[in-house]
Design a protein around this motif. Structure first.
Motif, PDB file in Angstrom:
ATOM      1  N   ASP A  11      32.710  34.798  52.612  1.00 56.34           N
ATOM      2  CA  ASP A  11      33.569  33.650  52.342  1.00 56.34           C
ATOM      3  C   ASP A  11      34.896  34.148  51.775  1.00 56.34           C
ATOM      4  OD1 ASP A  11      34.877  31.452  51.230  1.00 56.34           O
ATOM      5  OD2 ASP A  11      33.005  30.450  50.713  1.00 56.34           O
ATOM      6  N   PRO A  12      36.042  33.757  52.368  1.00 60.71           N
ATOM      7  CA  PRO A  12      37.342  34.231  51.868  1.00 60.71           C
ATOM      8  C   PRO A  12      37.588  33.903  50.399  1.00 60.71           C
ATOM      9  CG  PRO A  12      37.601  33.207  54.011  1.00 60.71           C
ATOM     10  CD  PRO A  12      36.192  32.934  53.586  1.00 60.71           C
ATOM     11  N   LEU A  13      37.058  32.772  49.925  1.00 58.57           N
ATOM     12  CA  LEU A  13      37.260  32.424  48.523  1.00 58.57           C
ATOM     13  C   LEU A  13      36.476  33.351  47.602  1.00 58.57           C
ATOM     14  CD1 LEU A  13      37.269  28.519  48.557  1.00 58.57           C
ATOM     15  CD2 LEU A  13      39.198  30.106  48.572  1.00 58.57           C
ATOM     16  N   VAL A  14      35.285  33.736  48.033  1.00 57.79           N
ATOM     17  CA  VAL A  14      34.505  34.681  47.233  1.00 57.79           C
ATOM     18  C   VAL A  14      35.174  36.051  47.249  1.00 57.79           C
ATOM     19  CG1 VAL A  14      32.278  35.845  46.999  1.00 57.79           C
ATOM     20  CG2 VAL A  14      32.366  33.416  47.585  1.00 57.79           C
ATOM     21  N   THR A  15      35.686  36.440  48.411  1.00 56.59           N
ATOM     22  CA  THR A  15      36.425  37.703  48.495  1.00 56.59           C
ATOM     23  C   THR A  15      37.619  37.685  47.555  1.00 56.59           C
ATOM     24  OG1 THR A  15      35.771  38.019  50.802  1.00 56.59           O
ATOM     25  CG2 THR A  15      37.701  39.237  50.040  1.00 56.59           C
ATOM     26  N   LEU A  16      38.339  36.574  47.547  1.00 60.47           N
ATOM     27  CA  LEU A  16      39.486  36.445  46.650  1.00 60.47           C
ATOM     28  C   LEU A  16      39.051  36.553  45.194  1.00 60.47           C
ATOM     29  CD1 LEU A  16      42.389  35.841  45.885  1.00 60.47           C
ATOM     30  CD2 LEU A  16      41.954  33.415  46.323  1.00 60.47           C
ATOM     31  N   ASN A  55      31.646  34.354  29.469  1.00 64.62           N
ATOM     32  CA  ASN A  55      31.998  34.399  30.880  1.00 64.62           C
ATOM     33  C   ASN A  55      32.099  35.851  31.321  1.00 64.62           C
ATOM     34  OD1 ASN A  55      33.097  34.202  33.409  1.00 64.62           O
ATOM     35  ND2 ASN A  55      34.618  32.666  32.842  1.00 64.62           N
ATOM     36  N   THR A  56      31.092  36.337  32.012  1.00 65.64           N
ATOM     37  CA  THR A  56      31.103  37.732  32.448  1.00 65.64           C
ATOM     38  C   THR A  56      31.734  37.905  33.803  1.00 65.64           C
ATOM     39  OG1 THR A  56      28.898  37.463  33.382  1.00 65.64           O
ATOM     40  CG2 THR A  56      29.049  38.262  31.113  1.00 65.64           C
ATOM     41  N   GLY A  57      31.915  36.793  34.538  1.00 62.34           N
ATOM     42  CA  GLY A  57      32.647  36.862  35.793  1.00 62.34           C
ATOM     43  C   GLY A  57      31.869  37.432  36.956  1.00 62.34           C
ATOM     44  N   THR A  58      30.545  37.424  36.914  1.00 61.83           N
ATOM     45  CA  THR A  58      29.777  37.965  38.023  1.00 61.83           C
ATOM     46  C   THR A  58      29.772  36.986  39.183  1.00 61.83           C
ATOM     47  OG1 THR A  58      27.765  37.025  37.093  1.00 61.83           O
ATOM     48  CG2 THR A  58      28.296  39.298  36.508  1.00 61.83           C
ATOM     49  N   THR A  59      29.851  37.501  40.398  1.00 64.06           N
ATOM     50  CA  THR A  59      29.848  36.659  41.585  1.00 64.06           C
ATOM     51  C   THR A  59      28.977  37.286  42.658  1.00 64.06           C
ATOM     52  OG1 THR A  59      31.799  37.796  42.429  1.00 64.06           O
ATOM     53  CG2 THR A  59      32.180  35.789  41.172  1.00 64.06           C
ATOM     54  N   ASP A  60      28.503  36.465  43.578  1.00 67.75           N
ATOM     55  CA  ASP A  60      27.718  36.958  44.696  1.00 67.75           C
ATOM     56  C   ASP A  60      28.642  37.503  45.775  1.00 67.75           C
ATOM     57  OD1 ASP A  60      25.393  36.153  43.471  1.00 67.75           O
ATOM     58  OD2 ASP A  60      25.477  34.139  44.361  1.00 67.75           O
ATOM     59  N   GLN A  61      28.175  38.543  46.445  1.00 73.46           N
ATOM     60  CA  GLN A  61      28.931  39.076  47.567  1.00 73.46           C
ATOM     61  C   GLN A  61      28.807  38.116  48.744  1.00 73.46           C
ATOM     62  OE1 GLN A  61      30.818  41.864  47.467  1.00 73.46           O
ATOM     63  NE2 GLN A  61      30.333  41.866  45.284  1.00 73.46           N
ATOM     64  N   SER A  62      29.881  37.932  49.464  1.00 74.53           N
ATOM     65  CA  SER A  62      29.866  37.002  50.583  1.00 74.53           C
ATOM     66  C   SER A  62      31.068  37.271  51.461  1.00 74.53           C
ATOM     67  CB  SER A  62      29.901  35.559  50.067  1.00 74.53           C
ATOM     68  OG  SER A  62      30.118  34.657  51.118  1.00 74.53           O
ATOM     69  N   ARG A 101      44.392  36.616  48.866  1.00 75.34           N
ATOM     70  CA  ARG A 101      44.897  35.258  48.671  1.00 75.34           C
ATOM     71  C   ARG A 101      45.505  34.712  49.960  1.00 75.34           C
ATOM     72  NH1 ARG A 101      45.696  31.590  44.759  1.00 75.34           N
ATOM     73  NH2 ARG A 101      44.861  32.952  43.151  1.00 75.34           N
ATOM     74  N   LYS A 102      46.210  35.549  50.697  1.00 72.65           N
ATOM     75  CA  LYS A 102      46.771  35.096  51.973  1.00 72.65           C
ATOM     76  C   LYS A 102      45.670  34.671  52.940  1.00 72.65           C
ATOM     77  CE  LYS A 102      51.041  37.846  51.969  1.00 72.65           C
ATOM     78  NZ  LYS A 102      51.757  38.968  52.621  1.00 72.65           N
ATOM     79  N   ASN A 103      44.551  35.385  52.905  1.00 74.82           N
ATOM     80  CA  ASN A 103      43.464  35.106  53.836  1.00 74.82           C
ATOM     81  C   ASN A 103      42.594  33.932  53.412  1.00 74.82           C
ATOM     82  OD1 ASN A 103      44.241  37.227  55.470  1.00 74.82           O
ATOM     83  ND2 ASN A 103      42.888  38.701  54.463  1.00 74.82           N
ATOM     84  N   ASN A 116      46.711  26.803  44.533  1.00 81.31           N
ATOM     85  CA  ASN A 116      45.620  26.116  43.859  1.00 81.31           C
ATOM     86  C   ASN A 116      44.787  27.054  43.000  1.00 81.31           C
ATOM     87  OD1 ASN A 116      46.389  23.759  45.095  1.00 81.31           O
ATOM     88  ND2 ASN A 116      45.035  24.054  46.839  1.00 81.31           N
ATOM     89  N   ARG A 117      43.906  26.440  42.233  1.00 84.60           N
ATOM     90  CA  ARG A 117      43.169  27.196  41.236  1.00 84.60           C
ATOM     91  C   ARG A 117      42.048  28.021  41.856  1.00 84.60           C
ATOM     92  NH1 ARG A 117      42.145  25.245  37.086  1.00 84.60           N
ATOM     93  NH2 ARG A 117      40.619  26.798  36.539  1.00 84.60           N
ATOM     94  N   LEU A 118      41.782  29.142  41.263  1.00 84.32           N
ATOM     95  CA  LEU A 118      40.554  29.890  41.488  1.00 84.32           C
ATOM     96  C   LEU A 118      40.253  30.561  40.167  1.00 84.32           C
ATOM     97  CD1 LEU A 118      38.380  30.761  43.516  1.00 84.32           C
ATOM     98  CD2 LEU A 118      39.626  32.896  43.758  1.00 84.32           C
ATOM     99  N   ARG A 119      39.215  30.106  39.510  1.00 83.15           N
ATOM    100  CA  ARG A 119      38.920  30.607  38.176  1.00 83.15           C
ATOM    101  C   ARG A 119      38.441  32.052  38.229  1.00 83.15           C
ATOM    102  NH1 ARG A 119      38.478  26.356  34.532  1.00 83.15           N
ATOM    103  NH2 ARG A 119      38.437  24.303  35.488  1.00 83.15           N
ATOM    104  N   ALA A 120      38.704  32.776  37.159  1.00 84.52           N
ATOM    105  CA  ALA A 120      38.185  34.132  37.024  1.00 84.52           C
ATOM    106  C   ALA A 120      36.753  34.026  36.529  1.00 84.52           C
ATOM    107  CB  ALA A 120      39.024  34.943  36.042  1.00 84.52           C
ATOM    108  N   GLY A 121      35.805  34.256  37.423  1.00 82.36           N
ATOM    109  CA  GLY A 121      34.409  34.122  37.029  1.00 82.36           C
ATOM    110  C   GLY A 121      33.901  32.724  37.295  1.00 82.36           C
ATOM    111  N   PRO A 122      32.622  32.488  37.040  1.00 81.19           N
ATOM    112  CA  PRO A 122      32.026  31.186  37.323  1.00 81.19           C
ATOM    113  C   PRO A 122      32.599  30.104  36.433  1.00 81.19           C
ATOM    114  CG  PRO A 122      30.516  32.552  36.057  1.00 81.19           C
ATOM    115  CD  PRO A 122      31.668  33.429  36.444  1.00 81.19           C
TER     116      PRO A 122
END
Length: 421
Positions: free
Chosen positions: A56-61, A47-54, A23-25, A31-37
Protein backbone atom coordinates in the motif's frame (compact mmCIF):
# COMPACT_ATOMS: atom_id res chain seq x y z
CA UNK A 1 15.26 37.69 28.01
CA UNK A 2 18.07 35.56 26.61
CA UNK A 3 16.91 33.15 23.88
CA UNK A 4 16.77 29.48 24.90
CA UNK A 5 19.07 28.43 22.03
CA UNK A 6 21.81 30.73 20.76
CA UNK A 7 21.97 28.55 17.63
CA UNK A 8 18.45 27.75 16.46
CA UNK A 9 16.77 26.29 13.39
CA UNK A 10 13.40 27.00 11.82
CA UNK A 11 12.07 23.47 11.45
CA UNK A 12 11.99 21.90 7.99
CA UNK A 13 14.94 19.90 6.68
CA UNK A 14 15.70 18.41 3.28
CA UNK A 15 13.88 15.12 2.94
CA UNK A 16 15.61 11.96 1.70
CA UNK A 17 14.78 11.19 -1.92
CA UNK A 18 13.06 7.97 -0.89
CA UNK A 19 10.63 9.95 1.29
CA UNK A 20 9.98 12.51 -1.46
CA UNK A 21 9.22 9.71 -3.91
CA UNK A 22 7.02 7.87 -1.42
CA UNK A 23 4.86 10.95 -0.92
CA UNK A 24 4.63 11.54 -4.67
CA UNK A 25 3.55 7.94 -5.16
CA UNK A 26 0.90 8.11 -2.45
CA UNK A 27 -2.51 9.69 -2.80
CA UNK A 28 -1.50 12.31 -0.22
CA UNK A 29 -0.22 15.73 -1.12
CA UNK A 30 -0.71 18.11 1.77
CA UNK A 31 -2.94 15.83 3.82
CA UNK A 32 -2.08 14.23 7.10
CA UNK A 33 -0.18 11.04 7.67
CA UNK A 34 0.64 10.50 11.31
CA UNK A 35 4.02 9.24 12.43
CA UNK A 36 3.10 5.86 13.84
CA UNK A 37 -0.33 4.45 14.63
CA UNK A 38 -3.13 6.85 15.48
CA UNK A 39 -3.48 7.28 19.22
CA UNK A 40 -5.99 8.66 21.65
CA UNK A 41 -4.27 11.05 24.04
CA UNK A 42 -6.47 9.93 26.92
CA UNK A 43 -5.50 6.26 26.65
CA UNK A 44 -2.14 5.88 24.93
CA UNK A 45 1.00 7.88 25.59
CA UNK A 46 3.47 5.37 24.17
CA UNK A 47 3.76 5.72 20.41
CA UNK A 48 6.49 3.44 19.09
CA UNK A 49 5.49 3.93 15.47
CA UNK A 50 5.50 0.28 14.41
CA UNK A 51 3.70 -0.51 11.17
CA UNK A 52 2.97 -3.56 9.06
CA UNK A 53 4.83 -4.06 5.82
CA UNK A 54 2.59 -3.67 2.81
CA UNK A 55 2.59 -2.65 -0.82
CA UNK A 56 0.00 0.00 0.00
CA UNK A 57 1.54 3.38 -1.00
CA UNK A 58 0.33 4.96 2.23
CA UNK A 59 2.03 2.29 4.32
CA UNK A 60 5.18 2.73 2.25
CA UNK A 61 5.01 6.46 2.90
CA UNK A 62 4.54 5.94 6.62
CA UNK A 63 7.48 3.55 6.81
CA UNK A 64 9.72 5.94 4.87
CA UNK A 65 8.54 8.80 7.04
CA UNK A 66 9.28 7.00 10.30
CA UNK A 67 12.69 5.84 9.10
CA UNK A 68 13.63 9.32 7.90
CA UNK A 69 12.59 10.94 11.18
CA UNK A 70 14.58 8.41 13.20
CA UNK A 71 17.66 9.06 11.06
CA UNK A 72 17.42 12.85 11.12
CA UNK A 73 16.86 12.96 14.88
CA UNK A 74 19.85 10.68 15.41
CA UNK A 75 22.00 12.90 13.17
CA UNK A 76 21.08 16.02 15.12
CA UNK A 77 21.90 14.30 18.41
CA UNK A 78 25.25 13.14 17.05
CA UNK A 79 26.12 16.62 15.77
CA UNK A 80 24.77 18.43 18.88
CA UNK A 81 22.41 20.48 16.71
CA UNK A 82 19.80 22.29 18.80
CA UNK A 83 16.88 22.55 18.98
CA UNK A 84 16.07 19.06 17.77
CA UNK A 85 13.34 18.79 15.11
CA UNK A 86 11.72 16.14 12.93
CA UNK A 87 12.46 18.16 9.81
CA UNK A 88 8.66 18.24 9.36
CA UNK A 89 9.03 14.94 7.49
CA UNK A 90 5.59 13.95 8.78
CA UNK A 91 3.98 16.81 6.84
CA UNK A 92 3.55 17.51 3.17
CA UNK A 93 4.00 21.24 3.81
CA UNK A 94 4.97 23.22 6.89
CA UNK A 95 1.40 24.11 7.91
CA UNK A 96 0.08 20.69 6.92
CA UNK A 97 -2.30 18.51 8.94
CA UNK A 98 -3.56 21.20 11.32
CA UNK A 99 -6.48 22.69 9.39
CA UNK A 100 -7.45 19.26 8.08
CA UNK A 101 -7.87 18.18 11.71
CA UNK A 102 -10.40 20.87 12.62
CA UNK A 103 -14.10 20.16 13.03
CA UNK A 104 -16.35 22.54 11.12
CA UNK A 105 -13.57 23.37 8.67
CA UNK A 106 -12.38 22.00 5.35
CA UNK A 107 -9.46 22.46 2.98
CA UNK A 108 -10.54 22.36 -0.66
CA UNK A 109 -9.37 23.33 -4.12
CA UNK A 110 -9.81 27.04 -4.80
CA UNK A 111 -9.40 28.88 -8.14
CA UNK A 112 -6.83 31.66 -8.13
CA UNK A 113 -9.48 34.33 -8.69
CA UNK A 114 -10.87 33.61 -5.20
CA UNK A 115 -7.64 34.70 -3.54
CA UNK A 116 -6.84 38.33 -2.79
CA UNK A 117 -5.43 40.03 -5.86
CA UNK A 118 -1.65 39.81 -6.17
CA UNK A 119 -1.35 37.80 -2.95
CA UNK A 120 2.42 37.19 -2.71
CA UNK A 121 2.19 33.40 -2.36
CA UNK A 122 0.39 33.23 -5.69
CA UNK A 123 2.84 35.32 -7.72
CA UNK A 124 5.20 32.49 -8.66
CA UNK A 125 2.26 30.11 -9.10
CA UNK A 126 0.64 32.49 -11.57
CA UNK A 127 3.89 32.69 -13.54
CA UNK A 128 3.97 28.90 -13.63
CA UNK A 129 0.39 28.79 -14.95
CA UNK A 130 -1.13 27.19 -11.85
CA UNK A 131 -4.93 27.74 -12.04
CA UNK A 132 -5.67 27.21 -8.35
CA UNK A 133 -4.63 25.61 -5.09
CA UNK A 134 -6.03 24.45 -1.78
CA UNK A 135 -7.45 26.86 0.80
CA UNK A 136 -9.32 26.44 4.07
CA UNK A 137 -12.89 27.47 4.91
CA UNK A 138 -15.29 27.05 7.82
CA UNK A 139 -18.22 24.74 7.06
CA UNK A 140 -20.14 25.16 10.32
CA UNK A 141 -20.97 27.91 12.79
CA UNK A 142 -18.30 26.67 15.18
CA UNK A 143 -14.73 25.62 14.36
CA UNK A 144 -13.05 23.43 16.98
CA UNK A 145 -10.12 21.10 17.47
CA UNK A 146 -11.55 17.86 18.82
CA UNK A 147 -8.42 15.75 18.38
CA UNK A 148 -4.86 17.03 18.28
CA UNK A 149 -3.32 17.43 14.86
CA UNK A 150 0.25 16.80 16.01
CA UNK A 151 0.13 14.76 19.22
CA UNK A 152 0.83 11.42 17.52
CA UNK A 153 3.77 13.00 15.70
CA UNK A 154 5.12 14.45 18.94
CA UNK A 155 4.80 11.16 20.85
CA UNK A 156 6.70 9.35 18.11
CA UNK A 157 9.36 12.08 18.09
CA UNK A 158 9.61 12.24 21.88
CA UNK A 159 10.21 8.51 22.15
CA UNK A 160 13.29 8.86 19.92
CA UNK A 161 14.94 11.25 22.37
CA UNK A 162 17.05 10.60 25.46
CA UNK A 163 15.18 11.81 28.53
CA UNK A 164 17.56 14.72 29.05
CA UNK A 165 17.02 15.94 25.47
CA UNK A 166 13.22 16.14 25.44
CA UNK A 167 13.43 19.72 26.70
CA UNK A 168 15.48 20.59 23.60
CA UNK A 169 12.87 19.43 21.08
CA UNK A 170 10.83 21.92 19.06
CA UNK A 171 7.73 21.62 16.90
CA UNK A 172 5.93 24.16 14.74
CA UNK A 173 2.27 25.12 14.37
CA UNK A 174 0.52 27.40 11.86
CA UNK A 175 -1.08 30.73 12.80
CA UNK A 176 -4.83 31.17 13.25
CA UNK A 177 -5.20 33.51 10.28
CA UNK A 178 -3.23 31.45 7.76
CA UNK A 179 -6.09 31.06 5.26
CA UNK A 180 -8.10 34.09 6.32
CA UNK A 181 -5.57 36.62 5.03
CA UNK A 182 -5.34 34.97 1.63
CA UNK A 183 -8.98 34.81 0.56
CA UNK A 184 -11.33 37.45 -0.78
CA UNK A 185 -14.20 35.80 1.11
CA UNK A 186 -12.73 33.59 3.86
CA UNK A 187 -16.13 32.60 5.28
CA UNK A 188 -19.83 32.69 4.55
CA UNK A 189 -21.77 35.34 6.50
CA UNK A 190 -24.36 32.62 7.12
CA UNK A 191 -21.78 30.88 9.33
CA UNK A 192 -19.87 33.66 11.05
CA UNK A 193 -20.98 37.22 11.78
CA UNK A 194 -17.49 38.71 11.57
CA UNK A 195 -13.79 38.15 10.95
CA UNK A 196 -13.24 38.43 14.68
CA UNK A 197 -15.62 35.56 15.42
CA UNK A 198 -13.92 33.15 13.01
CA UNK A 199 -10.42 34.11 14.14
CA UNK A 200 -11.44 33.64 17.78
CA UNK A 201 -12.35 30.02 17.04
CA UNK A 202 -9.13 29.44 15.11
CA UNK A 203 -7.02 31.01 17.87
CA UNK A 204 -8.69 28.77 20.44
CA UNK A 205 -7.87 25.75 18.27
CA UNK A 206 -4.20 26.73 17.94
CA UNK A 207 -3.97 27.33 21.69
CA UNK A 208 -5.56 23.94 22.40
CA UNK A 209 -3.04 22.26 20.08
CA UNK A 210 -0.13 23.97 21.81
CA UNK A 211 -1.41 23.05 25.27
CA UNK A 212 -1.99 19.43 24.25
CA UNK A 213 1.62 19.16 23.12
CA UNK A 214 2.79 20.89 26.30
CA UNK A 215 0.80 18.51 28.48
CA UNK A 216 2.72 15.65 26.85
CA UNK A 217 6.14 17.15 27.42
CA UNK A 218 6.91 19.56 24.58
CA UNK A 219 8.60 22.74 25.80
CA UNK A 220 9.43 24.67 22.61
CA UNK A 221 6.88 25.74 19.98
CA UNK A 222 7.32 27.95 16.93
CA UNK A 223 4.35 29.59 15.23
CA UNK A 224 5.11 29.94 11.51
CA UNK A 225 3.51 33.02 9.93
CA UNK A 226 5.33 34.23 6.81
CA UNK A 227 2.10 36.00 5.83
CA UNK A 228 2.92 38.77 8.32
CA UNK A 229 5.91 39.74 6.19
CA UNK A 230 3.54 40.57 3.34
CA UNK A 231 2.54 43.70 5.26
CA UNK A 232 6.06 44.88 4.39
CA UNK A 233 5.77 44.16 0.66
CA UNK A 234 5.29 47.37 -1.32
CA UNK A 235 3.74 45.68 -4.33
CA UNK A 236 1.05 43.97 -2.29
CA UNK A 237 0.45 47.08 -0.19
CA UNK A 238 -0.17 49.10 -3.36
CA UNK A 239 -2.58 46.49 -4.72
CA UNK A 240 -4.49 46.29 -1.43
CA UNK A 241 -4.94 50.04 -1.33
CA UNK A 242 -6.26 50.00 -4.89
CA UNK A 243 -8.65 47.16 -3.98
CA UNK A 244 -9.89 48.92 -0.85
CA UNK A 245 -8.35 46.41 1.57
CA UNK A 246 -7.77 47.96 5.01
CA UNK A 247 -4.31 46.64 5.86
CA UNK A 248 -4.16 48.39 9.23
CA UNK A 249 -7.34 46.62 10.32
CA UNK A 250 -6.06 43.29 8.99
CA UNK A 251 -2.81 43.60 10.91
CA UNK A 252 -4.71 44.42 14.10
CA UNK A 253 -6.90 41.35 13.55
CA UNK A 254 -3.92 39.06 13.14
CA UNK A 255 -2.01 40.48 16.09
CA UNK A 256 -5.06 39.84 18.27
CA UNK A 257 -5.46 36.33 16.86
CA UNK A 258 -1.83 35.54 17.67
CA UNK A 259 -2.18 36.95 21.17
CA UNK A 260 -5.34 34.95 21.81
CA UNK A 261 -3.54 31.78 20.70
CA UNK A 262 -0.58 32.20 23.08
CA UNK A 263 -1.96 34.18 26.01
CA UNK A 264 -1.50 32.72 29.52
CA UNK A 265 0.60 29.76 28.42
CA UNK A 266 2.80 28.06 31.05
CA UNK A 267 5.95 29.99 31.93
CA UNK A 268 8.25 27.08 31.04
CA UNK A 269 6.85 26.82 27.51
CA UNK A 270 9.06 28.68 25.03
CA UNK A 271 6.99 30.10 22.17
CA UNK A 272 8.26 32.18 19.26
CA UNK A 273 6.93 33.40 15.93
CA UNK A 274 8.75 32.94 12.63
CA UNK A 275 8.24 35.64 9.98
CA UNK A 276 10.19 35.20 6.76
CA UNK A 277 9.43 36.09 3.15
CA UNK A 278 8.79 32.62 1.85
CA UNK A 279 11.00 29.85 0.57
CA UNK A 280 9.49 28.11 -2.43
CA UNK A 281 11.41 25.30 -4.17
CA UNK A 282 14.66 26.41 -5.79
CA UNK A 283 14.89 29.49 -3.60
CA UNK A 284 11.92 31.39 -5.06
CA UNK A 285 10.98 34.21 -2.70
CA UNK A 286 7.49 35.60 -2.21
CA UNK A 287 7.91 39.13 -0.88
CA UNK A 288 10.41 41.83 -0.05
CA UNK A 289 10.60 44.87 2.17
CA UNK A 290 11.92 45.99 5.53
CA UNK A 291 10.29 44.92 8.79
CA UNK A 292 10.16 48.63 9.66
CA UNK A 293 6.51 48.81 8.55
CA UNK A 294 5.40 46.37 11.25
CA UNK A 295 8.24 46.39 13.79
CA UNK A 296 6.67 48.64 16.43
CA UNK A 297 3.43 46.67 16.51
CA UNK A 298 5.14 43.32 16.16
CA UNK A 299 7.55 43.83 19.03
CA UNK A 300 5.33 45.85 21.34
CA UNK A 301 1.76 44.66 20.77
CA UNK A 302 2.21 40.90 20.42
CA UNK A 303 2.67 38.66 23.44
CA UNK A 304 5.62 36.86 21.86
CA UNK A 305 8.96 37.08 23.62
CA UNK A 306 10.90 35.51 20.74
CA UNK A 307 10.94 36.48 17.05
CA UNK A 308 12.55 34.47 14.24
CA UNK A 309 13.30 37.03 11.52
CA UNK A 310 14.86 36.80 8.07
CA UNK A 311 18.04 38.81 7.50
CA UNK A 312 19.96 36.83 4.89
CA UNK A 313 19.55 39.09 1.84
CA UNK A 314 18.70 42.65 0.76
CA UNK A 315 15.01 41.75 0.34
CA UNK A 316 14.69 41.85 4.15
CA UNK A 317 16.16 45.33 4.56
CA UNK A 318 18.71 46.32 7.19
CA UNK A 319 18.69 45.93 10.99
CA UNK A 320 17.14 49.34 11.70
CA UNK A 321 13.74 47.86 12.73
CA UNK A 322 15.45 46.09 15.64
CA UNK A 323 15.76 49.42 17.43
CA UNK A 324 12.10 48.93 18.41
CA UNK A 325 12.82 45.68 20.30
CA UNK A 326 11.99 45.88 24.03
CA UNK A 327 14.61 44.83 26.57
CA UNK A 328 12.63 41.76 27.65
CA UNK A 329 12.25 40.28 24.15
CA UNK A 330 14.68 38.57 21.77
CA UNK A 331 15.29 38.05 18.06
CA UNK A 332 16.72 35.00 16.34
CA UNK A 333 18.61 36.45 13.37
CA UNK A 334 18.11 34.39 10.22
CA UNK A 335 21.47 35.32 8.69
CA UNK A 336 22.34 31.99 7.04
CA UNK A 337 20.36 31.44 3.86
CA UNK A 338 18.49 28.29 2.89
CA UNK A 339 17.70 29.65 -0.58
CA UNK A 340 21.17 29.06 -2.03
CA UNK A 341 23.85 26.49 -1.29
CA UNK A 342 26.83 28.85 -1.15
CA UNK A 343 28.37 28.76 2.32
CA UNK A 344 28.61 32.12 4.08
CA UNK A 345 31.83 33.54 5.53
CA UNK A 346 31.94 33.15 9.31
CA UNK A 347 33.60 36.50 9.97
CA UNK A 348 31.10 38.34 7.80
CA UNK A 349 28.26 36.68 9.70
CA UNK A 350 29.79 37.73 13.02
CA UNK A 351 29.98 41.31 11.82
CA UNK A 352 26.31 41.22 10.83
CA UNK A 353 25.32 39.96 14.28
CA UNK A 354 27.29 42.81 15.84
CA UNK A 355 25.50 45.28 13.55
CA UNK A 356 22.16 43.90 14.71
CA UNK A 357 23.27 44.18 18.34
CA UNK A 358 24.25 47.80 17.76
CA UNK A 359 20.79 48.59 16.34
CA UNK A 360 19.10 46.99 19.35
CA UNK A 361 21.45 48.69 21.80
CA UNK A 362 20.81 52.09 20.22
CA UNK A 363 17.06 51.67 20.56
CA UNK A 364 17.30 50.47 24.15
CA UNK A 365 19.94 52.98 25.25
CA UNK A 366 22.28 50.18 26.24
CA UNK A 367 25.62 48.73 25.16
CA UNK A 368 26.28 46.19 22.40
CA UNK A 369 27.27 43.64 25.03
CA UNK A 370 23.89 44.00 26.73
CA UNK A 371 22.01 43.37 23.50
CA UNK A 372 24.18 40.36 22.67
CA UNK A 373 23.59 38.91 26.12
CA UNK A 374 19.85 39.49 26.39
CA UNK A 375 18.35 39.85 22.94
CA UNK A 376 19.99 37.80 20.20
CA UNK A 377 20.52 34.34 18.74
CA UNK A 378 21.20 33.07 15.20
CA UNK A 379 19.62 30.61 12.77
CA UNK A 380 18.98 29.93 9.09
CA UNK A 381 16.49 32.41 7.64
CA UNK A 382 13.90 29.72 6.91
CA UNK A 383 13.50 25.98 6.78
CA UNK A 384 15.41 24.02 4.17
CA UNK A 385 12.32 22.51 2.51
CA UNK A 386 9.02 24.11 3.47
CA UNK A 387 7.14 21.47 1.50
CA UNK A 388 7.84 17.92 0.39
CA UNK A 389 9.59 18.93 -2.83
CA UNK A 390 13.11 20.23 -3.38
CA UNK A 391 14.81 22.89 -1.30
CA UNK A 392 17.03 25.80 -2.30
CA UNK A 393 19.20 26.10 -5.39
CA UNK A 394 21.99 23.51 -5.53
CA UNK A 395 21.31 22.10 -2.07
CA UNK A 396 22.41 18.67 -0.95
CA UNK A 397 21.71 17.15 2.44
CA UNK A 398 25.41 17.43 3.26
CA UNK A 399 25.38 21.15 2.48
CA UNK A 400 22.32 21.48 4.72
CA UNK A 401 24.30 19.99 7.61
CA UNK A 402 27.22 22.28 6.80
CA UNK A 403 24.87 25.27 7.04
CA UNK A 404 23.56 24.12 10.43
CA UNK A 405 27.12 23.51 11.63
CA UNK A 406 27.99 27.03 10.47
CA UNK A 407 25.14 28.43 12.56
CA UNK A 408 26.44 26.47 15.53
CA UNK A 409 30.02 27.71 15.03
CA UNK A 410 28.77 31.27 14.70
CA UNK A 411 26.90 30.99 17.99
CA UNK A 412 29.91 29.50 19.76
CA UNK A 413 32.14 32.33 18.52
CA UNK A 414 29.78 34.96 19.93
CA UNK A 415 28.39 33.13 22.98
CA UNK A 416 31.09 30.62 24.01
CA UNK A 417 29.82 27.67 26.01
CA UNK A 418 26.13 28.55 25.67
CA UNK A 419 25.14 24.91 25.05
CA UNK A 420 27.11 23.52 27.97
CA UNK A 421 30.00 22.22 25.89
Amino acid sequence: MAPPFRADQVGSLLRPKSLVEARKNSTLKWNRLRAGPSTDASTNDDNTGTTDQSSDPLVTLRNEQESAIKDVVSEQLERSILPIVTGEFERGIFYGNFFESLSGFEVRYTPMENFKKDFPTNRPLAKWGVPGRDAGYPTAKKVTLEKSAYLDDWLFFRNLLPADQVKNAKMTVPPPGWWHIQLKQPFSPDLFPSDEALLADLSAAVRKEIMTLYDHGLRAVQVDDPNLSFFCDEEWITTCKAEGVDLDRLLELYIKSHNDAIRDLPSDLRVGVHICRGNFPNGVGLASGSYERIARKLFNETEYKLFYLEFDSPRAGDFTPLKHLPVDKAVVLGVVTTKYAELEDLNELKERVYQAADAIAEGQGRAREDALRDNLAVSPQCGFASDHSEGGVGFSRERMWEKLELVKRLSEEIWPGWNGK
